[in-house]
Enzyme design. Structure first.
Site, PDB file in Angstrom:
ATOM      1  N   ASP A 293       0.868  -1.173   0.000  1.00  0.00           N
ATOM      2  CA  ASP A 293       0.000   0.000   0.000  1.00  0.00           C
ATOM      3  C   ASP A 293       0.916   1.237   0.000  1.00  0.00           C
ATOM      4  O   ASP A 293       2.138   1.139   0.126  1.00  0.00           O
ATOM      5  CB  ASP A 293      -0.979  -0.010   1.186  1.00  0.00           C
ATOM      6  CG  ASP A 293      -2.218   0.848   0.886  1.00  0.00           C
ATOM      7  OD1 ASP A 293      -2.169   1.659  -0.060  1.00  0.00           O
ATOM      8  OD2 ASP A 293      -3.228   0.712   1.590  1.00  0.00           O
TER       9      ASP A 293
HETATM   10  C1  BGC Z   1      -5.047   3.228   0.134  1.00  0.00           C
HETATM   11  C2  BGC Z   1      -5.229   2.208  -0.963  1.00  0.00           C
HETATM   12  C3  BGC Z   1      -5.106   2.891  -2.322  1.00  0.00           C
HETATM   13  C4  BGC Z   1      -3.759   3.583  -2.390  1.00  0.00           C
HETATM   14  C5  BGC Z   1      -3.499   4.256  -3.721  1.00  0.00           C
HETATM   15  C6  BGC Z   1      -3.807   4.069  -0.054  1.00  0.00           C
HETATM   16  O1  BGC Z   1      -3.747   5.118   0.849  1.00  0.00           O
HETATM   17  O2  BGC Z   1      -5.015   2.556   1.372  1.00  0.00           O
HETATM   18  O3  BGC Z   1      -6.458   1.574  -0.838  1.00  0.00           O
HETATM   19  O4  BGC Z   1      -5.267   1.964  -3.348  1.00  0.00           O
HETATM   20  O5  BGC Z   1      -3.697   4.563  -1.366  1.00  0.00           O
HETATM   21  O6  BGC Z   1      -4.274   5.359  -3.897  1.00  0.00           O
END
Ligand code: BGC
Length: 746
Positions: A293
């Site tokens: 993530d």
């Molecule tokens: C979130 C993810 C997301 C990623 C990219 C993160 O902060 O937890 O779910 O896909 O950002 O935007």
């Protein structure tokens, strides 16, 4: 030699590029083997830096048109082959420009993968995923993902960071809006439908995109519903509740997984070898990409499991994270780790292979620009058929919570007051994670009601804001309402009250909306409250006082018309709650899948499991939702009072539409294992059927149960069914069920 030529030459040597070569190789090699061959031939050409570059994912600037505004350092990195994927780069023209840098200006010309959070639509925005889940209509859910993929793929995207398949049992957690709710069985069905919708049958089809099962794993169990918080759960709960939707996504062929931010029982998942390397890639045999993530490799430091970036990269790489999203740590640390023997070249090769494999499957080596098609983008994005589907999914997602003879409203009504901070709203209706969705494209409830009732006198007053304590506009709202025959009040949460980092400690209607609703209710007009919100709210007071309540969630671009369809009977509501609505925050976590305890509640007996100041029961249980019609259940039967381990039990029930409207009902089947080597929940969902019945029509609904449906993780964590007595229940929601017993024999 130019980069494309180097690649082509390598692919020719591999014997699998070019028309004739392709034909002959088709006969000798399965397509997967062809891909593996191609991957190996590219890998052979790569320097260590280029390999590590493939593991690096950087963020764009969100730009959709115009000149390249991407930071020059990022452009340089792409040229040097130091980037494998970009996220947040949008639009057919802009993705083409960025792709051109990779393809024409890097040594090997390896195309980039573009990824984006296409969570509930790309430009045509569907209801939030929790709302979609409330439809209990897997075809509709799959279709929403299909449309999202078609729009995103035409705009240059190859990959969505969806579906979020985290089970969520704490409505304080803001991200409950992104998932399918509280139940692992239903969550698994929804995960499958969404993966199929995004990925279609073939990733090389330019109307499909890679899906990403996230956040692996147990992110939804964040303590106290506070986002990113510690997760401490038993292995049994992990396997029984949180893992099944991920396994379902895997079985549906999901191309990628994203690791979760949270720690799991002391070890952050981004550095958790047992979960990613051993379970996901090992035991489950996942062959696709595991992406971290956002900057989560970096977060291993504040989490307190490593002291510096070097150790963070070591832990993440050895845990099995293939791609580093925006932490820049792999690029910086992997060369040193390799030199020090902490990470092997074979490990890096394995991660690179996973990424190249997907680039081949997407067809990017054949044509890196095949998804960046401005003509298709113009034709497809926000087109009328997509808007029609969004309207249909939105109306299917609505849940009628209460109706004391107010709904459906007559289209002959002479005057109607449309009140509330969400009544003429456009921006909040699309919720968070709304990709390229824009408020200006949203049809508000007020606009939709005016369109539905061209001859009525439709008045509007906002009454108050979603948040804040001003009641200055109450009088105007009360005046409008008192002049009208019917009052529709739209209240709830703003888009920015649910989603990532948007946990709430109080689940009341924000601001002075409750006071507004109560003041309007005191006029004793036929009144319906339309709720728009991203999570279950505590609205017991509303249930006690207001005659009709419709849960519309955050319904998307066509939310207004969809709500109007339901209010005026053009669509008979059929949604059911995928998440329990508690009476108070004090009851949380509250979900239907509970254990019995040794002292189940008896009101009159003191030493039983209960609150002294609240019932144990929820306000609205899981699976609950009314219709304008009435569905009668009868003739509940099972094929045998006892089945063996290899038999199938047929469960049947008659459902009759005995009301005045055609409509759909979600028939639900639950089981209970009365005695096990470990205690079992009092109810577990094991089957759903959404059926449509015309007035007076009756249907026999049949479910099949096998030992597999009765299996669970036993005392020694074996997944199997244990002989003994079971209950089977069917009905309209998890609390109102018919019940029979049967035995599973040895
Ligand atoms: C979130 C993810 C997301 C990623 C990219 C993160 O902060 O937890 O779910 O896909 O950002 O935007």
């Amino acid at each position: 030699m130019n980069k494309l030529m180097i690649l082509c030459a390598a692919l020719l040597v591999a014997g699998c590029s070019g028309g004739a070569q392709k034909e002959s190789s088709k006969n000798s090699l399965s397509s997967d083997k062809v891909v593996e061959h191609k991957v190996d031939s590219v890998l052979k050409l790569m320097t260590l830096e280029e390999k590590i570059g493939q593991l690096n994912q950087l963020t764009g600037d969100g730009e959709v048109t115009g000149p390249i505004t991407l930071a020059s350092s990022y452009q340089e990195a792409i040229k040097k082959g130091e980037v494998g994927s970009m996220l947040n780069v949008n639009g057919a023209a802009y993705t083409r420009k960025i792709q051109k840098i990779a393809v024409e200006e890097s040594r090997l010309g390896i195309p980039l993968i573009f990824g984006y959070d296409v969570i509930h639509g790309y430009k045509t925005i569907f209801p939030i995923p929790l709302g979609q889940a409330a439809s209990f209509d897997l075809e509709a859910i799959e279709q929403s993902a299909r449309v999202a993929a078609i729009e995103a793929a035409a705009s240059g995207q190859h990959w969505t960071f969806a579906p979020m398949v985290d089970i969520a049992r704490d409505p304080r957690w803001g991200r409950v809006m992104e998932g399918a709710g509280e139940d692992p069985y239903y969550g698994s069905l929804v995960a499958t439908a969404l993966v199929k919708g995004f990925q279609g049958k073939d990733l090389s089809d330019t109307s499909t995109i890679m899906a990403c099962a996230k956040h692996f794993v147990a992110y939804g169990a964040a303590m106290a519903g506070r986002d990113y918080n510690t997760v401490d759960i038993s292995n049994r709960t992990l396997y029984e509740v949180y893992l099944p939707p991920f396994k379902a996504a895997l079985d549906a062929g999901v191309a990628t997984f994203m690791s979760s931010f949270n720690e799991l029982n002391g070890v952050p998942v981004t550095g958790n070898k047992e979960m990613i390397h051993d379970l996901l890639k090992g035991k489950w045999g996942f062959k696709g990409i595991v992406v971290s993530d956002w900057a989560s490799i970096m977060e291993l430091m504040p989490q307190g499991i490593v002291a510096n970036p070097y150790e963070a990269a070591d832990l993440a790489m050895n845990a099995g994270i293939d791609m580093d999203m925006e932490a820049h740590i792999y690029t910086a640390e992997l060369p040193k780790l390799l030199k020090d023997g902490k990470v092997s070249e074979a490990q890096i090769d394995d991660a690179v292979r996973r990424i190249l494999r997907m680039k081949f499957k997407l067809g990017l080596f054949d044509d890196p620009y095949r998804y960046c098609d401005t003509i298709r983008e113009k034709e497809l994005v926000l087109n009328q058929s997509h808007l029609d589907i969004a309207r249909d999914v939105a109306r299917k997602s609505m849940v009628l919570l209460k109706n004391n003879n107010v709904l459906p409203l007559s289209k002959n009504v002479k005057s109607i007051a449309v009140i509330g901070p969400l009544a003429d709203d456009q921006n909040d209706l699309i919720g968070t994670w709304s990709a390229r969705g824009e408020g200006k494209d949203v049809v508000s409830l007020l606009t939709a009601i005016k369109a539905k009732l061209p001859n009525a006198n439709v008045t509007y007053a906002k009454g108050c804001e979603i948040e804040g304590d001003s009641k200055a506009n109450f009088n105007q709202a009360l005046a409008a309402a008192s002049r009208a025959d019917v009052v529709v009040v739209a209240v709830g949460e703003s888009a920015m009250m649910s989603g990532e980092a948007l946990s709430r400690a109080y689940l009341d209607l924000p601001g002075v909306q409750k006071e507004l609703v109560l003041a309007l209710n005191a006029l004793h007009k036929p009144m319906v409250v339309v709720m728009m919100n991203g999570r279950p709210l505590t609205i017991e007071w509303m249930d006690q006082q207001v005659p009709a309540i419709l849960e519309a969630w955050l319904p998307g671009t066509m939310g207004g018309p969809a709500i109007a369809d339901v209010l005026f009977g053009d669509y008979n509501p059929s949604g059911k709650l995928p998440m329990t609505f508690p009476r108070s925050t004090g009851q949380i976590p509250l979900f239907y899948y509970q254990k019995n305890t040794g002292r189940p509640r008896i009101d009159s007996v003191r030493y039983t499991s209960k609150y002294i100041d609240s019932p144990n029961t929820p306000l609205y249980p899981f699976g609950y939702g009314l219709s304008y019609s009435k569905f009668d259940y009868s003739d509940f039967a099972i094929s045998s009072p006892s089945i063996g381990m290899n038999d199938t039990l047929t469960v049947s029930v008659k459902v009759k539409n005995s009301g005045k409207y055609d409509g759909a009902e979600v028939v639900q089947l639950y089981i209970r294992d009365l005695v096990g080597s470990v205690t079992r929940p009092v109810k577990e969902l094991k089957g759903i059927r959404k059926i449509f019945l015309k007035v007076g029509e009756e249907a026999t609904v049949k479910f099949k149960l096998t030992a597999h449906d009765l299996a669970f993780y036993t005392r020694n964590m074996e997944f199997k069914a244990e002989p003994g007595d079971f209950k089977v229940f069917v009905g309209s929601n998890s609390a109102e069920l018919l019940e029979l017993g049967f035995r599973l024999a040895q």
